[in-house]
Enzyme design. Sequence first.
Site, PDB file in Angstrom:
ATOM      1  N   ARG A   1       0.396  -9.054  13.608  1.00 21.79           N
ATOM      2  CA  ARG A   1      -0.529  -8.204  12.763  1.00 21.79           C
ATOM      3  C   ARG A   1      -1.200  -8.804  11.528  1.00 21.79           C
ATOM      4  O   ARG A   1      -2.207  -8.323  11.248  1.00 21.79           O
ATOM      5  CB  ARG A   1       0.699  -7.265  11.871  1.00 21.79           C
ATOM      6  CG  ARG A   1       1.278  -6.463  12.745  1.00 21.79           C
ATOM      7  CD  ARG A   1       2.656  -5.871  12.194  1.00 21.79           C
ATOM      8  NE  ARG A   1       2.429  -5.086  10.964  1.00 21.79           N
ATOM      9  CZ  ARG A   1       3.364  -4.832   9.911  1.00 21.79           C
ATOM     10  NH1 ARG A   1       4.643  -5.749  10.160  1.00 21.79           N
ATOM     11  NH2 ARG A   1       3.261  -4.180   8.990  1.00 21.79           N
TER      12      ARG A   1
ATOM     13  N   ARG B   1      -9.166   0.937   9.746  1.00 16.54           N
ATOM     14  CA  ARG B   1      -8.968  -0.720   9.830  1.00 16.54           C
ATOM     15  C   ARG B   1      -9.762  -1.302  10.775  1.00 16.54           C
ATOM     16  O   ARG B   1      -9.495  -2.590  11.094  1.00 16.54           O
ATOM     17  CB  ARG B   1      -7.578  -0.323  10.517  1.00 16.54           C
ATOM     18  CG  ARG B   1      -6.229  -0.539   9.853  1.00 16.54           C
ATOM     19  CD  ARG B   1      -5.124  -0.661  10.762  1.00 16.54           C
ATOM     20  NE  ARG B   1      -3.942  -1.207  10.804  1.00 16.54           N
ATOM     21  CZ  ARG B   1      -3.033  -0.795   9.966  1.00 16.54           C
ATOM     22  NH1 ARG B   1      -2.918   0.525   9.454  1.00 16.54           N
ATOM     23  NH2 ARG B   1      -1.866  -1.391   9.683  1.00 16.54           N
TER      24      ARG B   1
ATOM     25  N   LYS C   1       0.833  -1.047  -0.094  1.00 13.58           N
ATOM     26  CA  LYS C   1       0.001   0.080   0.017  1.00 13.58           C
ATOM     27  C   LYS C   1       0.788   1.315   0.091  1.00 13.58           C
ATOM     28  O   LYS C   1       0.609   2.241  -0.704  1.00 13.58           O
ATOM     29  CB  LYS C   1      -1.008   0.000   1.210  1.00 13.58           C
ATOM     30  CG  LYS C   1      -1.848  -1.098   1.390  1.00 13.58           C
ATOM     31  CD  LYS C   1      -2.716  -1.273   2.554  1.00 13.58           C
ATOM     32  CE  LYS C   1      -2.085  -1.210   3.830  1.00 13.58           C
ATOM     33  NZ  LYS C   1      -1.254  -2.493   4.160  1.00 13.58           N
TER      34      LYS C   1
ATOM     35  N   ARG D   1      11.783  -2.106  10.774  1.00 14.22           N
ATOM     36  CA  ARG D   1      10.918  -1.966  11.719  1.00 14.22           C
ATOM     37  C   ARG D   1      10.680  -2.745  12.763  1.00 14.22           C
ATOM     38  O   ARG D   1      10.809  -4.116  12.634  1.00 14.22           O
ATOM     39  CB  ARG D   1       9.619  -1.743  10.790  1.00 14.22           C
ATOM     40  CG  ARG D   1       9.356  -0.318  10.421  1.00 14.22           C
ATOM     41  CD  ARG D   1       8.294   0.021   9.351  1.00 14.22           C
ATOM     42  NE  ARG D   1       6.951  -0.645   9.790  1.00 14.22           N
ATOM     43  CZ  ARG D   1       5.641  -0.650   9.260  1.00 14.22           C
ATOM     44  NH1 ARG D   1       5.658   0.096   8.157  1.00 14.22           N
ATOM     45  NH2 ARG D   1       4.584  -1.081   9.644  1.00 14.22           N
TER      46      ARG D   1
ATOM     47  N   ARG E   1      11.642  -6.238   4.183  1.00 13.77           N
ATOM     48  CA  ARG E   1      11.712  -4.747   4.246  1.00 13.77           C
ATOM     49  C   ARG E   1      12.664  -3.958   5.145  1.00 13.77           C
ATOM     50  O   ARG E   1      12.829  -4.385   6.254  1.00 13.77           O
ATOM     51  CB  ARG E   1      10.216  -4.290   4.684  1.00 13.77           C
ATOM     52  CG  ARG E   1      10.295  -2.674   4.827  1.00 13.77           C
ATOM     53  CD  ARG E   1       8.752  -2.103   4.957  1.00 13.77           C
ATOM     54  NE  ARG E   1       7.940  -2.796   5.975  1.00 13.77           N
ATOM     55  CZ  ARG E   1       6.672  -2.617   6.232  1.00 13.77           C
ATOM     56  NH1 ARG E   1       5.882  -1.932   5.296  1.00 13.77           N
ATOM     57  NH2 ARG E   1       6.013  -3.032   7.030  1.00 13.77           N
TER      58      ARG E   1
HETATM   59  P1  AP5 Z   1       5.021  -1.580   1.735  1.00 12.73           P
HETATM   60  O1  AP5 Z   1       4.493  -0.855   0.397  1.00 12.73           O
HETATM   61  O2  AP5 Z   1       5.683  -0.921   2.745  1.00 12.73           O
HETATM   62  O3  AP5 Z   1       3.586  -2.301   2.324  1.00 12.73           O
HETATM   63  P2  AP5 Z   1       2.427  -1.770   3.102  1.00 12.73           P
HETATM   64  O4  AP5 Z   1       1.087  -2.470   2.538  1.00 12.73           O
HETATM   65  O5  AP5 Z   1       2.441  -0.293   3.095  1.00 12.73           O
HETATM   66  O6  AP5 Z   1       2.728  -2.508   4.467  1.00 12.73           O
HETATM   67  P3  AP5 Z   1       2.743  -1.991   6.020  1.00 12.73           P
HETATM   68  O7  AP5 Z   1       3.445  -2.831   6.670  1.00 12.73           O
HETATM   69  O8  AP5 Z   1       3.472  -0.412   6.222  1.00 12.73           O
HETATM   70  O9  AP5 Z   1       1.249  -1.774   6.372  1.00 12.73           O
HETATM   71  P4  AP5 Z   1       0.654  -1.855   7.665  1.00 12.73           P
HETATM   72  O10 AP5 Z   1      -0.766  -1.655   7.195  1.00 12.73           O
HETATM   73  O11 AP5 Z   1       1.059  -3.151   8.319  1.00 12.73           O
HETATM   74  O12 AP5 Z   1       1.506  -1.035   8.526  1.00 12.73           O
HETATM   75  P5  AP5 Z   1       1.141   0.635   8.636  1.00 12.73           P
HETATM   76  O13 AP5 Z   1       2.279   1.340   8.708  1.00 12.73           O
HETATM   77  O14 AP5 Z   1      -0.094   1.103   8.163  1.00 12.73           O
HETATM   78  O15 AP5 Z   1       5.710  -2.877   1.248  1.00 12.73           O
HETATM   79  C1  AP5 Z   1       6.334  -3.970   1.957  1.00 12.73           C
HETATM   80  C2  AP5 Z   1       7.677  -4.509   1.365  1.00 12.73           C
HETATM   81  O16 AP5 Z   1       7.380  -4.948   0.117  1.00 12.73           O
HETATM   82  C3  AP5 Z   1       8.617  -3.257   1.228  1.00 12.73           C
HETATM   83  O17 AP5 Z   1       9.952  -3.974   1.573  1.00 12.73           O
HETATM   84  C4  AP5 Z   1       8.611  -3.182  -0.262  1.00 12.73           C
HETATM   85  O18 AP5 Z   1       9.928  -2.502  -0.892  1.00 12.73           O
HETATM   86  C5  AP5 Z   1       7.847  -4.360  -0.909  1.00 12.73           C
HETATM   87  N1  AP5 Z   1       7.228  -4.084  -2.061  1.00 12.73           N
HETATM   88  C6  AP5 Z   1       5.999  -3.350  -2.062  1.00 12.73           C
HETATM   89  N2  AP5 Z   1       5.461  -3.449  -3.320  1.00 12.73           N
HETATM   90  C7  AP5 Z   1       6.229  -4.497  -3.977  1.00 12.73           C
HETATM   91  C8  AP5 Z   1       6.146  -5.088  -5.312  1.00 12.73           C
HETATM   92  N3  AP5 Z   1       5.019  -4.730  -6.117  1.00 12.73           N
HETATM   93  N4  AP5 Z   1       7.104  -6.017  -5.473  1.00 12.73           N
HETATM   94  C9  AP5 Z   1       7.939  -6.357  -4.850  1.00 12.73           C
HETATM   95  N5  AP5 Z   1       8.217  -5.796  -3.565  1.00 12.73           N
HETATM   96  C10 AP5 Z   1       7.238  -5.094  -3.109  1.00 12.73           C
HETATM   97  O19 AP5 Z   1       0.834   0.564  10.347  1.00 12.73           O
HETATM   98  C11 AP5 Z   1       1.593   0.136  11.352  1.00 12.73           C
HETATM   99  C12 AP5 Z   1       0.981   0.205  12.760  1.00 12.73           C
HETATM  100  O20 AP5 Z   1       0.372   1.243  12.940  1.00 12.73           O
HETATM  101  C13 AP5 Z   1      -0.347  -0.887  12.699  1.00 12.73           C
HETATM  102  O21 AP5 Z   1       0.267  -2.087  13.140  1.00 12.73           O
HETATM  103  C14 AP5 Z   1      -0.875  -0.187  14.047  1.00 12.73           C
HETATM  104  O22 AP5 Z   1      -0.370  -0.497  15.142  1.00 12.73           O
HETATM  105  C15 AP5 Z   1      -0.749   1.378  13.899  1.00 12.73           C
HETATM  106  N6  AP5 Z   1      -1.932   1.791  12.850  1.00 12.73           N
HETATM  107  C16 AP5 Z   1      -1.605   2.488  11.684  1.00 12.73           C
HETATM  108  N7  AP5 Z   1      -3.056   2.856  11.035  1.00 12.73           N
HETATM  109  C17 AP5 Z   1      -3.904   2.450  12.149  1.00 12.73           C
HETATM  110  C18 AP5 Z   1      -5.328   2.592  12.177  1.00 12.73           C
HETATM  111  N8  AP5 Z   1      -6.159   2.965  11.361  1.00 12.73           N
HETATM  112  N9  AP5 Z   1      -5.858   2.206  13.311  1.00 12.73           N
HETATM  113  C19 AP5 Z   1      -5.158   1.560  14.478  1.00 12.73           C
HETATM  114  N10 AP5 Z   1      -3.788   1.296  14.522  1.00 12.73           N
HETATM  115  C20 AP5 Z   1      -3.125   1.983  13.108  1.00 12.73           C
END
Ligand code: AP5
Length: 208
Positions: free
Chosen positions: A166, A88, A13, A155, A122
């Site tokens: 997660r 979420r 994402k 991370r 990552r």
């Molecule tokens: P990446 O693009 O980083 O993936 P992502 O889907 O953004 O994954 P996240 O882990 O950041 O999402 P998340 O939803 O768990 O975390 P968030 O930060 O929102 O890609 C992942 C890897 O794959 C990278 O290494 C990239 O290079 C590689 N990649 C990507 N696309 C590729 C492709 N096409 N081909 C090959 N490789 C590729 O949330 C973190 C924490 O914050 C949560 O756990 C929670 O504690 C809190 N939080 C955030 N939002 C909320 C909410 N709304 N409510 C409550 N708590 C929240």
Amino acid sequence: MNLVFLGPPGAGKGTIAAIAKDAFAIPHISTGDIFRANIKNETELGKLVKEIMASGNLVPDEVTIKMVEGRLGEEDAKKGYILDGFPRTIPQADALSRMSNVDKVINFVLPKEEILKRLSGRRVCKSTGRTYHIIYNPPKVEGIDDETGEPLIQRDDDKEEAILNRLEVYEKSTAPLIEYYKAKGLLVDLDCSGKPEDILEDLKKILL
Ligand code: AP5
């Protein structure tokens, strides 16, 4: 255009939002990035969410909703937005529908084995949030950010135990949003197994 990027952790994402924001000229609003910036700056919010995030659990709805409401009220979000990582939970989705009209919800689809590979490989630059992958998108020099020269880190929530938690949290609290938005006629699936540039082209075909 008001967009929500929905999908499991590690589906890509943030990677797609980082390129789609320029293609669509709208801001990328990542709740995870905002929380991480607060942790880095040692704000009150950062202190509150640090342990919760490291374990892979969700920050309480009321805290997250208030933060997003403030962010969507900023000038740049008036022309549209990409919400990445919000909503979420069902209460967050209900709150969003009171704040703003969502045009489309993009459901990032990727097999679980690939999700695990993406998360465990990552690496990020702590100061800029720039994201790499040790195999799929390596930096020019191993372990070093291409632009700032700072060391890359893993991370806290990309350690194995937190990843598994997660994924469980996603299935329990976030996956029900797929049916929620399907029922509203807003959901579109996006296959995220290809290269980021190809995924962006597929997204443009859906939206433009
Ligand atoms: P990446 O693009 O980083 O993936 P992502 O889907 O953004 O994954 P996240 O882990 O950041 O999402 P998340 O939803 O768990 O975390 P968030 O930060 O929102 O890609 C992942 C890897 O794959 C990278 O290494 C990239 O290079 C590689 N990649 C990507 N696309 C590729 C492709 N096409 N081909 C090959 N490789 C590729 O949330 C973190 C924490 O914050 C949560 O756990 C929670 O504690 C809190 N939080 C955030 N939002 C909320 C909410 N709304 N409510 C409550 N708590 C929240």
